[in-house]
Design a protein around this motif. Structure first.
Motif, mmCIF file in Angstrom:
data_model
loop_
_atom_site.group_PDB
_atom_site.id
_atom_site.type_symbol
_atom_site.label_atom_id
_atom_site.label_comp_id
_atom_site.label_asym_id
_atom_site.label_seq_id
_atom_site.Cartn_x
_atom_site.Cartn_y
_atom_site.Cartn_z
ATOM 1 N N ASN A 1 0.930 -1.546 0.464
ATOM 2 C CA ASN A 1 0.377 0.070 0.237
ATOM 3 C C ASN A 1 1.102 1.096 0.215
ATOM 4 O O ASN A 1 0.985 2.038 0.587
ATOM 5 C CB ASN A 1 -1.349 -0.261 1.565
ATOM 6 N N LYS A 2 1.831 1.559 -1.210
ATOM 7 C CA LYS A 2 2.678 2.662 -0.800
ATOM 8 C C LYS A 2 2.410 2.896 -2.657
ATOM 9 O O LYS A 2 3.627 2.372 -3.549
ATOM 10 C CB LYS A 2 4.062 2.061 -0.563
ATOM 11 N N ASN A 3 2.000 4.177 -2.494
ATOM 12 C CA ASN A 3 1.964 4.424 -4.583
ATOM 13 C C ASN A 3 3.068 5.091 -4.793
ATOM 14 O O ASN A 3 4.509 5.052 -3.861
ATOM 15 C CB ASN A 3 1.081 5.979 -4.338
ATOM 16 N N HIS B 1 4.804 6.684 -6.703
ATOM 17 C CA HIS B 1 5.000 8.356 -6.685
ATOM 18 C C HIS B 1 6.332 8.744 -6.243
ATOM 19 O O HIS B 1 6.030 8.266 -4.901
ATOM 20 C CB HIS B 1 4.319 9.356 -6.766
ATOM 21 N N LEU C 1 -2.155 3.245 -1.980
ATOM 22 C CA LEU C 1 -2.716 3.085 -2.873
ATOM 23 C C LEU C 1 -4.408 3.079 -3.017
ATOM 24 O O LEU C 1 -4.933 3.015 -3.997
ATOM 25 C CB LEU C 1 -1.748 1.898 -3.356
ATOM 26 N N GLY D 1 -7.234 5.196 -4.157
ATOM 27 C CA GLY D 1 -7.301 4.788 -5.442
ATOM 28 C C GLY D 1 -8.744 4.276 -6.219
ATOM 29 O O GLY D 1 -9.715 2.979 -5.185
ATOM 30 N N ASP E 1 -5.040 7.244 -9.540
ATOM 31 C CA ASP E 1 -4.742 7.640 -8.629
ATOM 32 C C ASP E 1 -4.919 9.039 -8.626
ATOM 33 O O ASP E 1 -4.616 10.412 -8.855
ATOM 34 C CB ASP E 1 -2.756 7.409 -8.536
ATOM 35 N N TRP F 1 -2.346 9.222 -11.849
ATOM 36 C CA TRP F 1 -1.864 8.304 -12.481
ATOM 37 C C TRP F 1 -2.326 7.258 -12.203
ATOM 38 O O TRP F 1 -3.342 7.161 -12.156
ATOM 39 C CB TRP F 1 -0.282 7.594 -11.482
ATOM 40 N N VAL G 1 3.011 1.653 -13.525
ATOM 41 C CA VAL G 1 2.683 2.937 -14.213
ATOM 42 C C VAL G 1 2.745 3.165 -15.844
ATOM 43 O O VAL G 1 3.325 2.885 -16.033
ATOM 44 C CB VAL G 1 2.756 3.908 -13.331
ATOM 45 N N ALA H 1 3.761 -0.014 -8.755
ATOM 46 C CA ALA H 1 3.350 -0.491 -7.942
ATOM 47 C C ALA H 1 3.697 -1.801 -7.617
ATOM 48 O O ALA H 1 4.660 -2.792 -7.951
ATOM 49 C CB ALA H 1 2.405 -0.552 -7.518
#
Length: 113
Positions: A47-49, A51, A57, A60, A69, A74, A83, A91
Protein backbone atom coordinates in the motif's frame (compact mmCIF):
# COMPACT_ATOMS: atom_id res chain seq x y z
CA UNK A 1 -5.75 -14.32 9.32
CA UNK A 2 -4.33 -17.80 9.18
CA UNK A 3 -1.03 -19.01 7.80
CA UNK A 4 -0.53 -21.94 5.47
CA UNK A 5 2.74 -23.82 5.06
CA UNK A 6 3.35 -22.51 1.54
CA UNK A 7 3.70 -18.94 2.84
CA UNK A 8 0.26 -17.68 1.83
CA UNK A 9 -1.92 -16.00 4.45
CA UNK A 10 -5.71 -15.97 4.39
CA UNK A 11 -7.05 -12.41 4.62
CA UNK A 12 -10.76 -13.16 4.40
CA UNK A 13 -13.57 -14.30 2.17
CA UNK A 14 -13.81 -12.95 -1.37
CA UNK A 15 -17.20 -11.46 -0.51
CA UNK A 16 -15.60 -9.29 2.19
CA UNK A 17 -13.78 -7.32 -0.51
CA UNK A 18 -16.06 -4.83 -2.24
CA UNK A 19 -15.95 -4.64 -6.03
CA UNK A 20 -13.79 -1.74 -7.31
CA UNK A 21 -12.94 -0.56 -3.78
CA UNK A 22 -9.46 -0.93 -2.29
CA UNK A 23 -9.14 -2.46 1.16
CA UNK A 24 -6.09 -2.49 3.39
CA UNK A 25 -5.02 -5.63 5.25
CA UNK A 26 -1.97 -5.90 7.47
CA UNK A 27 0.44 -8.79 7.19
CA UNK A 28 3.57 -8.91 9.30
CA UNK A 29 3.41 -5.17 9.97
CA UNK A 30 3.08 -4.34 6.24
CA UNK A 31 0.00 -2.70 4.77
CA UNK A 32 -1.29 -4.48 1.68
CA UNK A 33 -3.90 -2.91 -0.61
CA UNK A 34 -6.32 -5.52 -1.97
CA UNK A 35 -8.50 -4.79 -5.00
CA UNK A 36 -11.45 -6.83 -6.29
CA UNK A 37 -12.25 -6.07 -9.92
CA UNK A 38 -15.71 -6.15 -11.46
CA UNK A 39 -14.86 -9.56 -13.01
CA UNK A 40 -14.04 -10.82 -9.47
CA UNK A 41 -10.28 -11.10 -10.05
CA UNK A 42 -8.32 -9.94 -7.04
CA UNK A 43 -4.97 -8.15 -7.01
CA UNK A 44 -2.79 -6.98 -4.13
CA UNK A 45 0.07 -4.53 -3.77
CA UNK A 46 2.12 -3.01 -1.00
CA UNK A 47 0.00 0.00 0.00
CA UNK A 48 2.59 2.53 -1.14
CA UNK A 49 2.22 4.63 -4.24
CA UNK A 50 5.29 4.45 -6.52
CA UNK A 51 5.13 8.25 -6.96
CA UNK A 52 8.20 9.97 -5.41
CA UNK A 53 5.92 11.62 -2.82
CA UNK A 54 4.32 8.27 -1.93
CA UNK A 55 0.87 7.92 -0.47
CA UNK A 56 -1.61 5.05 -0.11
CA UNK A 57 -2.66 3.00 -3.14
CA UNK A 58 -5.84 1.68 -1.53
CA UNK A 59 -7.55 5.05 -1.92
CA UNK A 60 -7.31 4.96 -5.72
CA UNK A 61 -10.25 4.44 -8.06
CA UNK A 62 -10.55 1.05 -9.81
CA UNK A 63 -11.84 0.86 -13.37
CA UNK A 64 -11.34 -2.26 -15.44
CA UNK A 65 -7.91 -3.58 -14.43
CA UNK A 66 -6.50 -0.10 -13.78
CA UNK A 67 -6.10 1.86 -10.59
CA UNK A 68 -6.45 5.63 -10.98
CA UNK A 69 -4.67 7.72 -8.39
CA UNK A 70 -6.59 10.99 -8.00
CA UNK A 71 -3.78 12.64 -6.02
CA UNK A 72 -1.13 12.43 -8.77
CA UNK A 73 -3.35 11.62 -11.77
CA UNK A 74 -1.49 8.35 -12.34
CA UNK A 75 -2.89 5.20 -13.96
CA UNK A 76 -1.51 1.88 -12.69
CA UNK A 77 -2.09 -1.50 -14.34
CA UNK A 78 -3.12 -3.87 -11.53
CA UNK A 79 -2.07 -6.94 -13.54
CA UNK A 80 1.57 -5.80 -13.66
CA UNK A 81 1.90 -2.87 -11.26
CA UNK A 82 3.28 -0.70 -14.07
CA UNK A 83 2.47 3.00 -14.10
CA UNK A 84 1.13 3.96 -17.52
CA UNK A 85 2.79 6.52 -19.82
CA UNK A 86 3.58 9.36 -19.77
CA UNK A 87 4.43 8.62 -16.12
CA UNK A 88 6.82 5.86 -15.04
CA UNK A 89 7.19 3.59 -12.04
CA UNK A 90 5.88 0.33 -10.69
CA UNK A 91 3.77 -0.59 -7.70
CA UNK A 92 5.05 -3.54 -5.65
CA UNK A 93 2.54 -6.25 -6.47
CA UNK A 94 2.00 -9.23 -4.17
CA UNK A 95 0.83 -12.72 -5.27
CA UNK A 96 -2.81 -13.56 -4.62
CA UNK A 97 -4.74 -16.78 -4.90
CA UNK A 98 -8.36 -17.66 -4.26
CA UNK A 99 -9.24 -21.05 -2.79
CA UNK A 100 -12.60 -22.17 -1.44
CA UNK A 101 -13.92 -18.61 -1.48
CA UNK A 102 -10.97 -17.29 0.57
CA UNK A 103 -8.38 -14.70 -0.52
CA UNK A 104 -4.77 -15.71 0.18
CA UNK A 105 -1.83 -13.27 0.01
CA UNK A 106 1.71 -14.44 -0.75
CA UNK A 107 3.45 -13.57 2.51
CA UNK A 108 6.76 -15.03 1.35
CA UNK A 109 7.01 -12.22 -1.21
CA UNK A 110 6.65 -9.58 1.49
CA UNK A 111 10.10 -10.38 2.85
CA UNK A 112 11.65 -9.18 -0.41
CA UNK A 113 9.56 -6.05 -1.05
Amino acid sequence: MTKENNEFISVGAVDHFLVQIGRVVEIGGRQIAVFRLSDNRIFAAVNKNPHPKGGPLAEGIVSGHYLYDPLYDWKIDLTTGLVQAPDTGQAQMVPVKIEDGQVWIGAGELQTV
